[in-house]
Design a protein around this motif. Structure first.
Motif, PDB file in Angstrom:
ATOM      1  N   LEU A  87      47.897  37.837 -38.594  1.00  0.00           N
ATOM      2  CA  LEU A  87      48.705  39.044 -38.474  1.00  0.00           C
ATOM      3  C   LEU A  87      48.199  39.890 -37.314  1.00  0.00           C
ATOM      4  O   LEU A  87      46.991  40.025 -37.128  1.00  0.00           O
ATOM      5  CB  LEU A  87      48.638  39.831 -39.786  1.00  0.00           C
ATOM      6  N   THR A 122      55.880  45.145 -46.334  1.00  0.00           N
ATOM      7  CA  THR A 122      56.730  45.348 -45.161  1.00  0.00           C
ATOM      8  C   THR A 122      56.174  46.417 -44.217  1.00  0.00           C
ATOM      9  O   THR A 122      56.770  46.684 -43.171  1.00  0.00           O
ATOM     10  CB  THR A 122      58.161  45.753 -45.580  1.00  0.00           C
ATOM     11  N   ARG A 124      53.983  48.139 -41.374  1.00  0.00           N
ATOM     12  CA  ARG A 124      53.370  47.693 -40.123  1.00  0.00           C
ATOM     13  C   ARG A 124      52.435  48.770 -39.585  1.00  0.00           C
ATOM     14  O   ARG A 124      52.840  49.936 -39.467  1.00  0.00           O
ATOM     15  CB  ARG A 124      54.428  47.418 -39.056  1.00  0.00           C
ATOM     16  N   GLU A 129      52.099  43.948 -36.887  1.00  0.00           N
ATOM     17  CA  GLU A 129      53.055  43.238 -37.724  1.00  0.00           C
ATOM     18  C   GLU A 129      52.878  43.601 -39.193  1.00  0.00           C
ATOM     19  O   GLU A 129      51.825  44.091 -39.597  1.00  0.00           O
ATOM     20  CB  GLU A 129      52.843  41.725 -37.623  1.00  0.00           C
ATOM     21  N   SER A 130      53.889  43.296 -39.995  1.00  0.00           N
ATOM     22  CA  SER A 130      53.778  43.379 -41.441  1.00  0.00           C
ATOM     23  C   SER A 130      53.502  41.998 -42.008  1.00  0.00           C
ATOM     24  O   SER A 130      53.661  40.973 -41.320  1.00  0.00           O
ATOM     25  CB  SER A 130      55.078  43.916 -42.042  1.00  0.00           C
ATOM     26  N   GLU A 132      55.331  40.617 -44.160  1.00  0.00           N
ATOM     27  CA  GLU A 132      56.632  39.959 -44.179  1.00  0.00           C
ATOM     28  C   GLU A 132      56.963  39.330 -42.830  1.00  0.00           C
ATOM     29  O   GLU A 132      57.579  38.265 -42.767  1.00  0.00           O
ATOM     30  CB  GLU A 132      57.720  40.967 -44.559  1.00  0.00           C
ATOM     31  N   ASP A 133      56.560  39.975 -41.739  1.00  0.00           N
ATOM     32  CA  ASP A 133      56.744  39.387 -40.416  1.00  0.00           C
ATOM     33  C   ASP A 133      56.014  38.052 -40.330  1.00  0.00           C
ATOM     34  O   ASP A 133      56.531  37.071 -39.781  1.00  0.00           O
ATOM     35  CB  ASP A 133      56.210  40.322 -39.328  1.00  0.00           C
ATOM     36  N   LEU A 136      57.833  35.222 -42.272  1.00  0.00           N
ATOM     37  CA  LEU A 136      59.008  34.669 -41.609  1.00  0.00           C
ATOM     38  C   LEU A 136      58.627  33.664 -40.524  1.00  0.00           C
ATOM     39  O   LEU A 136      59.239  32.596 -40.418  1.00  0.00           O
ATOM     40  CB  LEU A 136      59.855  35.807 -41.022  1.00  0.00           C
ATOM     41  N   ARG A 137      57.624  33.995 -39.710  1.00  0.00           N
ATOM     42  CA  ARG A 137      57.265  33.063 -38.638  1.00  0.00           C
ATOM     43  C   ARG A 137      56.423  31.899 -39.155  1.00  0.00           C
ATOM     44  O   ARG A 137      56.538  30.765 -38.661  1.00  0.00           O
ATOM     45  CB  ARG A 137      56.540  33.793 -37.499  1.00  0.00           C
TER      46      ARG A 137
END
Length: 256
Positions: A87, A122, A124, A129-130, A132-133, A136-137
């Motif tokens: 992160l 979520t 940041r 980043e969070s 959740e970010d 996703l990646r």
């Protein structure tokens, strides 16, 4: 002939100086002597107790160094792949872990109606980043590996938040208890019908050597929690879920 099922072996990198000092790291921090010893110990266990076919790592230095040690023992190349890096901590890089709670509390005091108050995954940090970010990646990268190696065992050397995010994606719930210690392992089987229950491997053996304050659940607690979450959602096949300790309880779940 029964088709061999695939498995992703998620490995957290070895100890770094940032772990030892309990500070948020940047991408260029390297392993300590203990971190290298952890990686070597892990590599021998992977060689003796698993059947690795492919080895990849995060692009960050600490994961690459861990992967290189594993590569030497397994006798296979390691490939750095995008999407499974740590992160981005933004303004928290180099700061003590305790700064996270303080910074988040300050943000929320300024904006009491912020949606992140109900879903901290979520949130940041400034410039970062969070969780959740990351989910996703990271799951996009892991899905590519699943498709590329449908019946193979792939060792993925990455970071605690990446492992946590993959478990959250599969179970539908975030949990603080799914962050392994340095060189801790979580395995995830898969087949044509999708992902199986995340399984924790040998954390008790590594936990006493952990320097960064992570207090992982015992294997039975983690595995019991994963099975319970997926069973509730109707997504757990009991024939492929390991048993957990009777009556075990995990950390309180968080919303995804």
């Amino acid at each position: 002939m029964k088709q061999r099922r695939g498995r992703i072996v998620l490995v957290r990198h070895g100890e770094t100086e940032a772990n030892r000092l309990r500070r948020f790291a940047s991408e260029d921090v390297c392993l300590t002597d203990l971190g290298r010893a952890q990686a070597l110990e892990l590599a021998k266990r992977l060689q003796n107790e698993f059947r690795p076919d492919h080895l990849v790592s995060s692009e960050f230095l600490r994961a690459r160094q861990t992967g290189e040690i594993i590569s030497q023992v397994l006798g296979m190349p390691v490939e750095a792949v995008p999407g499974i890096h740590e992160l981005d901590f933004g303004s928290l890089k180099g700061q003590p872990y305790e700064e996270l709670a303080q910074l988040r509390a300050t943000d929320w005091s300024r904006n009491p109606e912020a949606p992140e108050r109900n879903n901290p995954w979520t949130w940041r940090p400034p410039g970062g980043e969070s969780a959740e970010d990351v989910r996703l990646r990271a799951i996009e990268a892991i899905e590519r590996l699943r498709v590329s190696f449908p019946d193979r065992e792939v060792v993925v050397v990455c970071h605690g938040i990446v492992i946590q995010a993959v478990c959250a994606h599969i179970t539908g719930e975030w949990s603080d208890g799914s962050v392994p210690p340095n060189c801790g392992v979580v395995t995830v089987g898969h087949g044509p019908e999708g992902w199986e229950t995340p399984i924790m491997e040998w954390w008790e053996a590594l936990a006493p050597r952990q320097a960064d304050g992570v207090r992982p659940l015992g294997c039975g607690l983690f595995n019991g929690r994963m099975r319970a979450v997926l069973r509730k959602a109707g997504r757990c096949d009991p024939s492929r879920c390991r048993n957990s300790s009777p009556g075990s309880k995990a950390n309180s779940p968080r919303p995804l």
